[in-house]
Design a protein around this motif. Structure first.
Motif, PDB file in Angstrom:
ATOM      1  N   PRO A  17      56.125  31.467  37.455  1.00 38.48           N
ATOM      2  CA  PRO A  17      57.432  31.757  36.872  1.00 38.48           C
ATOM      3  C   PRO A  17      58.368  30.554  36.792  1.00 38.48           C
ATOM      4  N   PHE A  18      57.948  29.428  37.367  1.00 41.00           N
ATOM      5  CA  PHE A  18      58.794  28.237  37.330  1.00 41.00           C
ATOM      6  C   PHE A  18      58.200  27.160  36.434  1.00 41.00           C
ATOM      7  N   ALA A  19      57.183  27.529  35.660  1.00 42.88           N
ATOM      8  CA  ALA A  19      56.577  26.581  34.736  1.00 42.88           C
ATOM      9  C   ALA A  19      57.514  26.305  33.565  1.00 42.88           C
ATOM     10  N   PRO A  20      57.441  25.097  32.971  1.00 42.40           N
ATOM     11  CA  PRO A  20      58.263  24.795  31.796  1.00 42.40           C
ATOM     12  C   PRO A  20      58.034  25.823  30.687  1.00 42.40           C
ATOM     13  N   GLY A  21      59.106  26.284  30.102  1.00 39.41           N
ATOM     14  CA  GLY A  21      59.012  27.231  29.004  1.00 39.41           C
ATOM     15  C   GLY A  21      58.984  28.687  29.417  1.00 39.41           C
ATOM     16  N   PHE A  22      58.854  28.965  30.719  1.00 36.17           N
ATOM     17  CA  PHE A  22      58.771  30.360  31.160  1.00 36.17           C
ATOM     18  C   PHE A  22      60.033  31.130  30.800  1.00 36.17           C
ATOM     19  N   TYR A  27      56.605  36.149  28.463  1.00 38.32           N
ATOM     20  CA  TYR A  27      55.552  37.150  28.292  1.00 38.32           C
ATOM     21  C   TYR A  27      54.139  36.573  28.183  1.00 38.32           C
ATOM     22  N   PRO A  28      53.943  35.378  27.636  1.00 36.58           N
ATOM     23  CA  PRO A  28      52.587  34.803  27.735  1.00 36.58           C
ATOM     24  C   PRO A  28      52.141  34.597  29.189  1.00 36.58           C
ATOM     25  N   ASN A  29      53.083  34.267  30.066  1.00 33.66           N
ATOM     26  CA  ASN A  29      52.749  34.106  31.483  1.00 33.66           C
ATOM     27  C   ASN A  29      52.498  35.452  32.164  1.00 33.66           C
ATOM     28  N   PHE A  30      53.129  36.504  31.663  1.00 35.26           N
ATOM     29  CA  PHE A  30      52.893  37.837  32.205  1.00 35.26           C
ATOM     30  C   PHE A  30      51.549  38.415  31.756  1.00 35.26           C
ATOM     31  N   GLU A  31      50.997  37.868  30.689  1.00 39.53           N
ATOM     32  CA  GLU A  31      49.821  38.466  30.063  1.00 39.53           C
ATOM     33  C   GLU A  31      48.665  38.709  31.044  1.00 39.53           C
ATOM     34  N   PRO A  32      48.309  37.742  31.924  1.00 39.17           N
ATOM     35  CA  PRO A  32      47.191  38.009  32.847  1.00 39.17           C
ATOM     36  C   PRO A  32      47.438  39.178  33.794  1.00 39.17           C
ATOM     37  N   LEU A  33      48.705  39.549  33.994  1.00 37.75           N
ATOM     38  CA  LEU A  33      49.025  40.635  34.917  1.00 37.75           C
ATOM     39  C   LEU A  33      48.917  42.005  34.263  1.00 37.75           C
ATOM     40  N   ARG A  34      48.928  42.052  32.948  1.00 39.48           N
ATOM     41  CA  ARG A  34      49.057  43.338  32.257  1.00 39.48           C
ATOM     42  C   ARG A  34      47.847  44.236  32.455  1.00 39.48           C
ATOM     43  N   SER A  35      46.706  43.640  32.729  1.00 41.51           N
ATOM     44  CA  SER A  35      45.494  44.452  32.932  1.00 41.51           C
ATOM     45  C   SER A  35      45.296  44.824  34.405  1.00 41.51           C
ATOM     46  N   LEU A  36      46.218  44.409  35.285  1.00 40.09           N
ATOM     47  CA  LEU A  36      46.077  44.634  36.719  1.00 40.09           C
ATOM     48  C   LEU A  36      47.162  45.579  37.216  1.00 40.09           C
ATOM     49  N   ARG A  37      46.757  46.596  37.963  1.00 43.53           N
ATOM     50  CA  ARG A  37      47.763  47.462  38.567  1.00 43.53           C
ATOM     51  C   ARG A  37      48.540  46.704  39.642  1.00 43.53           C
ATOM     52  N   ILE A  38      47.806  45.937  40.445  1.00 47.63           N
ATOM     53  CA  ILE A  38      48.430  45.216  41.558  1.00 47.63           C
ATOM     54  C   ILE A  38      47.584  43.991  41.873  1.00 47.63           C
ATOM     55  N   ALA A  39      48.228  42.911  42.253  1.00 53.12           N
ATOM     56  CA  ALA A  39      47.517  41.694  42.638  1.00 53.12           C
ATOM     57  C   ALA A  39      48.418  40.883  43.554  1.00 53.12           C
ATOM     58  N   TYR A  40      47.794  40.004  44.348  1.00 47.26           N
ATOM     59  CA  TYR A  40      48.569  39.221  45.316  1.00 47.26           C
ATOM     60  C   TYR A  40      48.927  37.865  44.734  1.00 47.26           C
ATOM     61  N   TRP A  41      50.221  37.512  44.850  1.00 51.31           N
ATOM     62  CA  TRP A  41      50.737  36.232  44.380  1.00 51.31           C
ATOM     63  C   TRP A  41      50.948  35.336  45.593  1.00 51.31           C
ATOM     64  N   GLU A  42      50.078  34.344  45.743  1.00 50.73           N
ATOM     65  CA  GLU A  42      50.093  33.510  46.935  1.00 50.73           C
ATOM     66  C   GLU A  42      51.402  32.739  47.089  1.00 50.73           C
ATOM     67  N   GLN A  43      51.876  32.130  46.022  1.00 50.61           N
ATOM     68  CA  GLN A  43      53.072  31.289  46.115  1.00 50.61           C
ATOM     69  C   GLN A  43      54.281  32.085  46.597  1.00 50.61           C
ATOM     70  N   GLY A  44      54.434  33.299  46.079  1.00 50.80           N
ATOM     71  CA  GLY A  44      55.579  34.120  46.441  1.00 50.80           C
ATOM     72  C   GLY A  44      55.359  34.987  47.652  1.00 50.80           C
ATOM     73  N   ARG A  45      54.136  34.947  48.216  1.00 54.34           N
ATOM     74  CA  ARG A  45      53.781  35.775  49.378  1.00 54.34           C
ATOM     75  C   ARG A  45      54.127  37.239  49.121  1.00 54.34           C
ATOM     76  N   ALA A  46      53.671  37.753  47.975  1.00 50.82           N
ATOM     77  CA  ALA A  46      54.035  39.115  47.594  1.00 50.82           C
ATOM     78  C   ALA A  46      52.947  39.750  46.743  1.00 50.82           C
ATOM     79  N   TRP A  47      52.845  41.082  46.851  1.00 56.00           N
ATOM     80  CA  TRP A  47      52.027  41.868  45.941  1.00 56.00           C
ATOM     81  C   TRP A  47      52.836  42.128  44.672  1.00 56.00           C
ATOM     82  N   LEU A  48      52.238  41.891  43.524  1.00 58.53           N
ATOM     83  CA  LEU A  48      52.891  42.160  42.255  1.00 58.53           C
ATOM     84  C   LEU A  48      52.424  43.523  41.745  1.00 58.53           C
TER      85      LEU A  48
END
Length: 414
Positions: A17-22, A27-48
């Protein structure tokens, strides 16, 4: 600021979420998440949490809390501590027990019901007109700083009868209070100024409450809360300060961005501006669709597990953070047909932009009314306004903080 440790047993995902252009187009950065109900985000130490139904389920599940003290890493950032910040977080609506939370909301909710908010229309219109009067005659304008930022803080200040000279501190305080909710995403160099803004704002609110106690104002929200405390209810002075802080945070910066993002989406669709000027009732649908289609959130809304939980096919440990990805939930095709199409006439009954359940945003009705009055007045006064350049965004750990939205107020002379 927090060190991340890899756990191979978790379904992880890359999220930047801190990449240039985000901020310009997330929404292009959100795209990999759209097929996942839940996944772990290491950098943010959180389940998305990414789907509309799962987000609703978490909102309504008492095993998840909004109290940041339940986070496994609460207090891990020692630099992010001060007596004022600790008092705000300890006494906030997010941290109260269910019973205390219900009591506090019962005290303040009548002032934010639709009928009560509608009575603020003349006051809001006056604030909007004043901002537009200041813009009149100018060739160009930055709609963020010269318009959007002039409205929500002044509105909430007027509702609480807080003098206008405190508006700039109000704004700094609200931004700091929002940013501290995402400690793992803060930079170390930002913390001293954040704590200074919290300290100044806390002192100002304490002084205002003491003055209001001595000089009550008939029909004033703050006076009503103080008198309820004096009649034996459970609101202490720290609770009063924290409750007012919640109103400031919920009623200022987020509404600035609702006005900014709605203006931008309309400027990109001139035909829609004409339709709104012909049919002002359509503007409500435009605001709802902007909240859904182009939400200003950068990361999700945090929740914390109060016990070990099996959810969406994964095991979540007590104390772990969940980020409810509202932006993805509101582009979930199972809840909103053709989710990637901007349609101001769609049914947005399932909108979750203001949350859901016991912590549904107190200020939702106020934000909507401010948005309708501000945007409607802006485009009626300047129907030929045009976008000069794409917006720019300032760094922020939690939101897409629109910094400039430059417009030409009238056509070039020929």
């Amino acid at each position: 600021m927090l060190q991340s440790t890899k756990d191979s047993s978790r379904p992880t995902v890359e999220f930047q979420p801190f990449a240039p252009g985000f901020d310009e187009d997330p929404y292009p950065n959100f795209e990999p998440l759209r097929s996942l109900r839940i996944a772990y985000w290491e950098q943010g130490r959180a389940w998305l949490v990414n789907t509309h139904d799962d987000i609703l389920a978490v909102f309504r599940d008492k095993r998840f809390t909004s109290d940041p003290r339940a986070w496994e890493l609460a207090g891990a950032i020692e630099a992010l501590r001060s007596p004022e910040l600790d008092a705000i977080n300890h006494n906030s609506l997010f941290a109260m027990t269910d019973q205390a939370h219900a009591r506090a909301r019962k005290l303040v909710s009548p002032s934010f019901m639709p009928r009560s908010i509608e009575r603020t229309r003349p006051m809001i219109q006056g604030i909007v007109d004043s901002a537009l009067d200041a813009a009149s005659g100018k060739e160009t304008l930055n709609l963020v700083h010269d318009f959007a930022e002039r409205i929500p803080v002044r509105v909430i200040s007027a509702m609480l009868h807080i003098p206008e000279e405190h508006d700039e501190l109000f704004h700094r305080f609200s931004v700091a209070a929002l940013r501290q909710m995402f400690p793992g995403l803060l930079k170390a160099e930002d913390i001293p100024q954040l704590l200074a803004d919290i300290r100044e704002g806390y002192t100002m609110l304490s002084d205002v409450i003491e003055d209001r106690r001595k000089n009550p104002i008939d029909g004033d929200i703050l006076t009503s809360l103080i008198q309820a405390e004096e009649q034996g209810d459970t609101l202490t002075k720290p609770e009063l300060i924290s409750l007012v802080a919640t109103l400031i945070v919920g009623g200022s910066d987020t509404t600035v961005h609702l006005i900014g993002f709605t203006s931008y989406n309309l400027l990109r669709r001139p035909e829609l501006v004409k339709q709104i000027n012909d049919d002002p009732g359509l503007l409500k649908g435009v605001l709802e669709e902007v909240l859904r289609f182009d939400n200003s959130g950068k990361v999700g809304l945090p929740r914390y597990a109060t016990e070990d939980v099996e959810f969406a096919g994964v095991k979540i440990k007590k104390g772990e953070m969940l980020m409810l990805m509202l932006q993805l939930g509101m582009r979930d095709g199972s809840a909103f047909p053709n989710p990637d199409q901007f349609d101001p006439r769609r049914d947005t009954t399932g909108l979750i932009a203001f949350g859901n359940g016991p912590h549904y945003c107190l200020g939702a009705n106020l934000a909507r009314l401010e948005g309708v009055i501000a945007i409607g007045s802006l485009f009626r006064r300047f129907p030929q306004m045009t976008l000069l350049e794409p917006p720019t965004f300032a760094p922020h750990p939690a939101i897409r903080k629109m910094d400039t939205l430059k417009v030409r107020m009238r056509p070039l002379e020929t």
